[in-house]
Design a protein around this motif. Structure first.
Motif, PDB file in Angstrom:
ATOM      1  N   TRP A 182       0.819  -1.211   0.000  1.00  0.00           N
ATOM      2  CA  TRP A 182       0.000   0.000   0.000  1.00  0.00           C
ATOM      3  C   TRP A 182       0.853   1.262   0.000  1.00  0.00           C
ATOM      4  O   TRP A 182       0.417   2.307  -0.444  1.00  0.00           O
ATOM      5  N   GLY A 183       2.068   1.158   0.541  1.00  0.00           N
ATOM      6  CA  GLY A 183       2.980   2.299   0.532  1.00  0.00           C
ATOM      7  C   GLY A 183       2.796   3.219   1.721  1.00  0.00           C
ATOM      8  O   GLY A 183       1.969   3.011   2.605  1.00  0.00           O
ATOM      9  N   GLY A 184       3.621   4.270   1.729  1.00  0.00           N
ATOM     10  CA  GLY A 184       3.537   5.288   2.759  1.00  0.00           C
ATOM     11  C   GLY A 184       4.638   5.210   3.790  1.00  0.00           C
ATOM     12  O   GLY A 184       5.385   4.236   3.875  1.00  0.00           O
ATOM     13  N   GLU A 185       4.761   6.290   4.565  1.00  0.00           N
ATOM     14  CA  GLU A 185       5.683   6.393   5.689  1.00  0.00           C
ATOM     15  C   GLU A 185       4.861   6.715   6.934  1.00  0.00           C
ATOM     16  O   GLU A 185       3.924   7.510   6.879  1.00  0.00           O
ATOM     17  N   LEU A 186       5.228   6.114   8.043  1.00  0.00           N
ATOM     18  CA  LEU A 186       4.415   6.159   9.252  1.00  0.00           C
ATOM     19  C   LEU A 186       3.954   7.561   9.627  1.00  0.00           C
ATOM     20  O   LEU A 186       2.756   7.841   9.713  1.00  0.00           O
ATOM     21  N   LEU A 187       4.882   8.472   9.872  1.00  0.00           N
ATOM     22  CA  LEU A 187       4.509   9.783  10.406  1.00  0.00           C
ATOM     23  C   LEU A 187       3.756  10.611   9.377  1.00  0.00           C
ATOM     24  O   LEU A 187       2.761  11.279   9.702  1.00  0.00           O
ATOM     25  N   ALA A 188       4.230  10.592   8.132  1.00  0.00           N
ATOM     26  CA  ALA A 188       3.550  11.350   7.083  1.00  0.00           C
ATOM     27  C   ALA A 188       2.137  10.816   6.875  1.00  0.00           C
ATOM     28  O   ALA A 188       1.188  11.591   6.661  1.00  0.00           O
ATOM     29  N   HIS A 189       1.987   9.509   6.930  1.00  0.00           N
ATOM     30  CA  HIS A 189       0.669   8.908   6.730  1.00  0.00           C
ATOM     31  C   HIS A 189      -0.273   9.268   7.886  1.00  0.00           C
ATOM     32  O   HIS A 189      -1.445   9.602   7.662  1.00  0.00           O
ATOM     33  N   GLY A 190       0.233   9.209   9.111  1.00  0.00           N
ATOM     34  CA  GLY A 190      -0.597   9.564  10.255  1.00  0.00           C
ATOM     35  C   GLY A 190      -1.092  11.003  10.184  1.00  0.00           C
ATOM     36  O   GLY A 190      -2.263  11.287  10.456  1.00  0.00           O
ATOM     37  N   LYS A 191      -0.207  11.912   9.800  1.00  0.00           N
ATOM     38  CA  LYS A 191      -0.602  13.321   9.666  1.00  0.00           C
ATOM     39  C   LYS A 191      -1.611  13.493   8.531  1.00  0.00           C
ATOM     40  O   LYS A 191      -2.554  14.284   8.631  1.00  0.00           O
ATOM     41  N   ALA A 192      -1.406  12.746   7.426  1.00  0.00           N
ATOM     42  CA  ALA A 192      -2.316  12.846   6.289  1.00  0.00           C
ATOM     43  C   ALA A 192      -3.721  12.388   6.663  1.00  0.00           C
ATOM     44  O   ALA A 192      -4.718  12.970   6.218  1.00  0.00           O
ATOM     45  N   GLN A 193      -3.814  11.346   7.481  1.00  0.00           N
ATOM     46  CA  GLN A 193      -5.135  10.871   7.885  1.00  0.00           C
ATOM     47  C   GLN A 193      -5.856  11.913   8.738  1.00  0.00           C
ATOM     48  O   GLN A 193      -7.073  12.099   8.605  1.00  0.00           O
ATOM     49  N   GLU A 194      -5.128  12.603   9.581  1.00  0.00           N
ATOM     50  CA  GLU A 194      -5.749  13.656  10.382  1.00  0.00           C
ATOM     51  C   GLU A 194      -6.239  14.801   9.502  1.00  0.00           C
ATOM     52  O   GLU A 194      -7.366  15.288   9.649  1.00  0.00           O
ATOM     53  N   SER A 195      -5.392  15.240   8.571  1.00  0.00           N
ATOM     54  CA  SER A 195      -5.758  16.355   7.696  1.00  0.00           C
ATOM     55  C   SER A 195      -6.914  15.984   6.769  1.00  0.00           C
ATOM     56  O   SER A 195      -7.876  16.750   6.614  1.00  0.00           O
TER      57      SER A 195
END
Length: 420
Positions: free
Chosen positions: A386-399
């Motif tokens: 699925w891809g992604g990086e932990l911290l960037a993905h977590g912030k993206a889900q919030e936004s």
């Protein structure tokens, strides 16, 4: 006395919590561990290391993690980082009404990675993370051909209506709809294959099925009948774009990591037949870890032979928002969204929008959902990337969750908007 507080101890999964500890030795390395069991009893866990301050305290809103699953100040990092003890599992809450996720938080006086039976936490806390707020009603839907679950907020309404769909895993996923209802929307979690008496496999699709679902939701007495929204991801986003292009009931659409054309399976709508662009199975990529990357398996919709498969999104009644993860390793979703935006501009449709998230992966879900870079899919022999990086993905889900709600509230017509 050593203390550990989590506030609130009972919350929706999309709500942040505050974690603090005190009564520890000053300038001491400690570990905070989170873990839970899913509905099948399988464990997901995370850990982060912290250095106490001069008063022997930590506050995750100010204290940086020095190691473990992530670095830096990330108050919700332990929730983002929850990973399966058994590889390639994805945390999905199916029974959203019956019980919460019970998240265990444990504080250790030393740096542990995987606690042994001899590692006893100094203090622990169990919190409840719910997918539905009190008063939300779930109604099983078996109306005509339509199959799904309708989540209604408390009160008389009318509420803004939303159809919610997922992708190629099939079945019925309800966790986003229950959260949307908890935020004031009447949300229909819609299944379209591999559920009850629907087809077992994803074959040729009939847009009349989705039209029937849209009309059902518009006609519901607790839903504003002026038009509905659609939110969907992956293959579901492909269908959502088809709904917005052809169905007058659809007033607003959110496509999460989808395409701009019909792919794989043909789509019919009455006498109209839209051919699916064939998948290019020879472009499947195998990783050294034994997983599949599908991001190159879809052909270029700009090719002359595929023009009839591209959705005429310029015909859509209302606005369309593409939410795109830039590190999507399942679809080349940024390319497809840019193609959709270019078509909208070509035909003068000005209310098509693109929001991108650097470092985020395909499974862009509500906040509180653990980062899942790879998992097993029921219709593939190998786990999917699925891809992604932990911290960037977590912030993206919030936004993206905030932007989702703002867009739906702004875009779906409702004569009694003050009810939200």
């Amino acid at each position: 006395m050593i203390g550990l507080t989590v506030s609130p101890e009972v919350s929706l999964v999309d709500e942040p919590v505050k974690i603090q500890a005190w009564g520890l030795p000053p300038r001491e390395n400690i570990a905070l561990r989170a873990w839970l069991k899913d509905e099948k009893g399988r464990i997901f866990h995370s850990i982060a290391f912290y250095l106490t301050d001069d008063e022997g305290k930590i506050n995750l809103e100010r204290s940086p993690s020095t190691g473990g699953d992530f670095y830096g100040i990330h108050p919700m990092g332990l929730f983002w980082a929850l990973r399966p003890a058994i590889p390639f599992l994805r945390l999905i809450k199916h029974d959203v009404m019956g019980s919460p996720l019970y998240v265990h938080l444990e504080l250790y006086s030393h740096l542990v990675i995987t606690p042994s039976p001899d590692d006893v936490p100094l203090v622990s806390k169990v919190i409840e993370r719910w997918y539905v707020s009190p008063g939300v009603q779930r109604v099983q839907i078996r109306e005509g051909r339509v199959r799904g679950a309708l989540f209604l907020p408390p009160g008389e309404g009318p509420f803004l209506g939303v159809i919610d769909m997922f992708g190629g895993a099939g079945g019925l996923m309800e966790f986003r709809s229950s959260l949307l209802a908890s935020r004031g929307f009447a949300s229909l979690a819609l299944a379209y294959f591999a559920y009850e008496d629907l087809p077992d496999f994803l074959g040729d699709m009939d847009l009349k099925y989705f039209e029937e679902a849209a009309q059902f939701l518009c006609n519901h007495p607790k839903v504003s009948g002026d038009g509905i929204g659609v939110i969907a991801i992956c293959k579901g986003a492909e269908m959502a774009l088809g709904m917005s292009s052809y169905l007058p009931q659809v007033a607003a659409t959110i496509c999460i990591n989808g395409t701009n054309a019909v792919n794989g399976n043909n789509l019919s709508y009455g006498d109209l037949l839209i051919p699916g662009i064939p998948y290019r199975s020879e472009r499947l990529m195998l990783t050294h870890g034994g997983t599949l990357n599908l991001s190159r398996a879809m052909d270029d919709p700009r090719l002359p032979q595929h023009q009839d498969s591209v959705y005429p999104l310029e015909k859509a009644r209302g606005p369309i928002l593409f939410l795109v993860a830039e590190d999507d390793q399942n679809y080349d979703s940024l390319f497809f969204a840019k193609e959709a935006l270019a078509r909208a501009q070509k035909y003068g449709k000005k209310d098509v929008y693109l929001r991108t998230y650097p470092g985020a992966g395909h499974l862009l879900e509500p906040p509180g959902s653990p980062f899942c870079p790879v998992s097993q899919s029921p219709f593939f022999p190998l786990p999917l990337m699925w891809g992604g990086e932990l911290l960037a993905h977590g912030k993206a889900q919030e936004s993206s969750w905030k932007e989702t709600q703002d867009f739906l509230r702004k875009s779906i017509p409702c004569s009694r908007r003050n009810k939200l």
